[in-house]
Design a protein around this motif. Structure first.
Motif, PDB file in Angstrom:
ATOM      1  N   LEU A  69       0.807  -1.228   0.000  1.00  0.00           N
ATOM      2  CA  LEU A  69       0.000   0.000   0.000  1.00  0.00           C
ATOM      3  C   LEU A  69       0.839   1.277   0.000  1.00  0.00           C
ATOM      4  O   LEU A  69       0.313   2.359  -0.266  1.00  0.00           O
ATOM      5  CB  LEU A  69      -0.931   0.010   1.222  1.00  0.00           C
ATOM      6  CG  LEU A  69      -1.937  -1.145   1.294  1.00  0.00           C
ATOM      7  CD1 LEU A  69      -2.730  -1.071   2.591  1.00  0.00           C
ATOM      8  CD2 LEU A  69      -2.880  -1.117   0.113  1.00  0.00           C
ATOM      9  N   LEU A  70       2.103   1.148   0.301  1.00  0.00           N
ATOM     10  CA  LEU A  70       2.958   2.346   0.366  1.00  0.00           C
ATOM     11  C   LEU A  70       2.995   3.016  -1.004  1.00  0.00           C
ATOM     12  O   LEU A  70       3.350   2.398  -2.012  1.00  0.00           O
ATOM     13  CB  LEU A  70       4.369   1.945   0.813  1.00  0.00           C
ATOM     14  CG  LEU A  70       5.347   3.090   1.061  1.00  0.00           C
ATOM     15  CD1 LEU A  70       4.865   3.986   2.191  1.00  0.00           C
ATOM     16  CD2 LEU A  70       6.732   2.516   1.395  1.00  0.00           C
ATOM     17  N   GLY A  71       2.556   4.279  -1.022  1.00  0.00           N
ATOM     18  CA  GLY A  71       2.559   5.007  -2.281  1.00  0.00           C
ATOM     19  C   GLY A  71       1.409   4.661  -3.206  1.00  0.00           C
ATOM     20  O   GLY A  71       1.386   5.115  -4.355  1.00  0.00           O
ATOM     21  N   ARG A  72       0.453   3.852  -2.748  1.00  0.00           N
ATOM     22  CA  ARG A  72      -0.703   3.468  -3.560  1.00  0.00           C
ATOM     23  C   ARG A  72      -1.936   4.252  -3.115  1.00  0.00           C
ATOM     24  O   ARG A  72      -1.960   4.850  -2.035  1.00  0.00           O
ATOM     25  CB  ARG A  72      -0.977   1.969  -3.427  1.00  0.00           C
ATOM     26  CG  ARG A  72       0.159   1.089  -3.906  1.00  0.00           C
ATOM     27  CD  ARG A  72       0.221   1.088  -5.433  1.00  0.00           C
ATOM     28  NE  ARG A  72       1.141   0.077  -5.936  1.00  0.00           N
ATOM     29  CZ  ARG A  72       2.381   0.317  -6.344  1.00  0.00           C
ATOM     30  NH1 ARG A  72       2.878   1.530  -6.273  1.00  0.00           N
ATOM     31  NH2 ARG A  72       3.130  -0.654  -6.816  1.00  0.00           N
TER      32      ARG A  72
ATOM     33  N   ALA B 116      -0.804   4.485   2.361  1.00  0.00           N
ATOM     34  CA  ALA B 116      -1.634   4.721   1.172  1.00  0.00           C
ATOM     35  C   ALA B 116      -2.218   6.131   1.180  1.00  0.00           C
ATOM     36  O   ALA B 116      -2.360   6.756   2.235  1.00  0.00           O
ATOM     37  CB  ALA B 116      -2.775   3.704   1.122  1.00  0.00           C
ATOM     38  N   TYR B 117      -2.563   6.605  -0.007  1.00  0.00           N
ATOM     39  CA  TYR B 117      -3.425   7.787  -0.151  1.00  0.00           C
ATOM     40  C   TYR B 117      -4.844   7.255  -0.044  1.00  0.00           C
ATOM     41  O   TYR B 117      -5.254   6.378  -0.823  1.00  0.00           O
ATOM     42  CB  TYR B 117      -3.188   8.452  -1.503  1.00  0.00           C
ATOM     43  CG  TYR B 117      -4.018   9.706  -1.701  1.00  0.00           C
ATOM     44  CD1 TYR B 117      -3.524  10.958  -1.363  1.00  0.00           C
ATOM     45  CD2 TYR B 117      -5.310   9.630  -2.234  1.00  0.00           C
ATOM     46  CE1 TYR B 117      -4.286  12.110  -1.539  1.00  0.00           C
ATOM     47  CE2 TYR B 117      -6.079  10.768  -2.415  1.00  0.00           C
ATOM     48  CZ  TYR B 117      -5.560  12.003  -2.064  1.00  0.00           C
ATOM     49  OH  TYR B 117      -6.329  13.138  -2.239  1.00  0.00           O
TER      50      TYR B 117
ATOM     51  N   VAL C  15      -7.590   4.523  -8.961  1.00  0.00           N
ATOM     52  CA  VAL C  15      -7.114   4.011  -7.683  1.00  0.00           C
ATOM     53  C   VAL C  15      -6.509   2.620  -7.893  1.00  0.00           C
ATOM     54  O   VAL C  15      -6.803   1.926  -8.862  1.00  0.00           O
ATOM     55  CB  VAL C  15      -8.245   3.954  -6.620  1.00  0.00           C
ATOM     56  CG1 VAL C  15      -8.942   5.300  -6.501  1.00  0.00           C
ATOM     57  CG2 VAL C  15      -9.248   2.855  -6.904  1.00  0.00           C
ATOM     58  N   ASP C  16      -5.641   2.246  -6.948  1.00  0.00           N
ATOM     59  CA  ASP C  16      -4.972   0.943  -7.048  1.00  0.00           C
ATOM     60  C   ASP C  16      -5.773  -0.167  -6.377  1.00  0.00           C
ATOM     61  O   ASP C  16      -5.636  -1.343  -6.725  1.00  0.00           O
ATOM     62  CB  ASP C  16      -3.587   1.032  -6.389  1.00  0.00           C
ATOM     63  CG  ASP C  16      -2.713   2.045  -7.077  1.00  0.00           C
ATOM     64  OD1 ASP C  16      -2.337   1.812  -8.235  1.00  0.00           O
ATOM     65  OD2 ASP C  16      -2.430   3.095  -6.464  1.00  0.00           O
TER      66      ASP C  16
ATOM     67  N   GLY D 196      -5.475  -3.036 -10.839  1.00  0.00           N
ATOM     68  CA  GLY D 196      -6.102  -2.769  -9.538  1.00  0.00           C
ATOM     69  C   GLY D 196      -6.990  -3.919  -9.063  1.00  0.00           C
ATOM     70  O   GLY D 196      -7.469  -4.723  -9.853  1.00  0.00           O
ATOM     71  N   THR D 197      -7.202  -3.939  -7.748  1.00  0.00           N
ATOM     72  CA  THR D 197      -8.011  -5.008  -7.139  1.00  0.00           C
ATOM     73  C   THR D 197      -9.121  -4.409  -6.300  1.00  0.00           C
ATOM     74  O   THR D 197      -8.862  -3.534  -5.462  1.00  0.00           O
ATOM     75  CB  THR D 197      -7.128  -5.893  -6.220  1.00  0.00           C
ATOM     76  OG1 THR D 197      -6.062  -6.433  -6.999  1.00  0.00           O
ATOM     77  CG2 THR D 197      -7.930  -7.031  -5.603  1.00  0.00           C
TER      78      THR D 197
END
Ligand SMILES: NC(=O)c1ccc[n+]([C@@H]2O[C@H](COP(=O)([O-])OP(=O)(O)OC[C@H]3O[C@@H](n4cnc5c(N)ncnc54)[C@H](OP(=O)(O)O)[C@@H]3O)[C@@H](O)[C@H]2O)c1
Length: 311
Positions: free
Chosen positions: A132-135, A159-160, A195-196, A218-219
């Protein structure tokens, strides 16, 4: 032991009564329950389908009364948080030792009781998305019990975070305090797109809208179905061109996950350290169960209802 029993003639289909003490299997510890929290699934579906006299309940905090006979799990006297498919709404419950998390001493049992279904679901649903870092992560139904934990954990993981809620004006300040960078009504209003990952706690048309925000690879983790509606995708929604390649929707079932005891203990430490807000919005004793059930089913909780058990 005293217990909250399914009672089809009582308000909220629950009444206080007595039930036989549980007989733990060799791999189970006997827990003296101090607090339990209610979850949408067990209340909306479990109470309707269980026979009179059954003892339901997934989440319970408590203290180990008797350690497991096979030597696994925590010792007697340890404060714990537990998850099982039933038996939480009683003074005593038998719990598989791999579904027990050890809690630091002195933590409010009410806060611990919010963790099992809501906290672990949030954690495991986010794991399913991947790093999630940076996602960028979108959470629908963000004010609910699972949603609040999901927003906080996604933010903590770097995450954002976009929180989608039915009432952004009412809930914006709360969700920002929990860590959301953006608070929106419909997912399509999100400024940071694509979004990721999505943790969808609502289902129905919300899921379809949320899927549309996903970028390539993305999931969307389909956790909740509170909307009570099916998902109808417009023609073209599942095309893979224009940055939509390799998007996926995965189903989720908490009780199908293994190794949950470790997650329960980790989350208990975060709550004890004040790093996670348990989101308690209703608190009362055993005799308040009908009121709490009514608030939950009426959509008035927007957080966790906790029942604390007197000694
Ligand atoms: N698959 C699994 O293993 C699993 C595990 C845990 C939970 N769940 C499911 O996940 C969902 C969320 O659980 P929860 O404990 O967080 O429930 P909750 O506390 O009742 O919160 C659900 C949230 O969803 C939104 N919502 C409710 N009804 C809605 C509707 N008709 N239309 C649109 N939005 C609605 C509301 O959020 P806003 O006010 O922010 O819109 C509400 O706060 C439930 O469906 C639950 O059964 C599934």
């Amino acid at each position: 032991m005293r217990a909250l029993l399914v009672d089809s003639s009582a308000p909220g289909r629950l009444s206080l009564g007595t039930a036989p003490d549980p007989e733990p299997a060799p791999h189970q510890a006997l827990i003296r329950v101090t607090a339990t929290s209610l979850n949408y699934g067990e209340v909306a579906f479990g109470l309707d389908s269980a026979p009179d006299g059954a003892v339901l309940g997934w989440d319970a905090a408590g203290v180990v009364e008797r350690a497991a006979a096979n030597g696994s799990g925590p010792a007697a006297g340890t404060q714990v948080v537990t998850l099982m498919p039933d038996g939480a709404w009683a003074e005593l419950r038998a719990v598989d030792t791999d579904l027990i998390g050890v809690a630091p001493d002195g933590v409010d049992p009410a806060a611990l009781a919010t963790i099992p279904v809501a906290g672990v679901t949030a954690l495991r649903a986010l794991h399913r998305i991947g790093p999630l870092l940076g996602r960028t992560v979108l959470v629908t139904g963000a004010t609910g019990g699972v949603g609040r934990f999901t927003v906080q954990l996604a933010r903590a993981a770097g995450a954002y975070v976009i929180a989608s809620t039915g009432a952004p004006e009412r809930d914006g300040a709360l969700l920002r305090r929990l860590g959301a960078h953006e608070v929106v009504g419909a997912p399509e209003e999100a400024a940071a797109r694509p979004v990721d990952g999505v943790v969808d706690l609502v289902g129905g048309p919300r899921l379809v809208e949320a899927y549309e925000t996903l970028g390539e690879g993305g999931t969307l983790v389909a956790v909740g179905h509170s909307a009570g509606q099916g998902e109808e995708f417009p023609f073209g929604a599942l095309f893979g061109d224009q940055g939509r390649h390799d998007r996926s929707i995965v189903t989720f079932f908490l009780l199908g996950c293994t190794g949950l005891g470790r997650d329960l203990g980790w989350l208990a430490q975060r709550v004890a350290a004040g790093e996670l807000d348990p989101g308690i919005t209703w608190r009362g004793g055993w005799d308040g169960a009908a009121e709490a059930v009514d608030a939950l089913l009426g959509g008035r909780l927007h957080g966790k209802a906790v029942l604390t058990f007197d000694a």
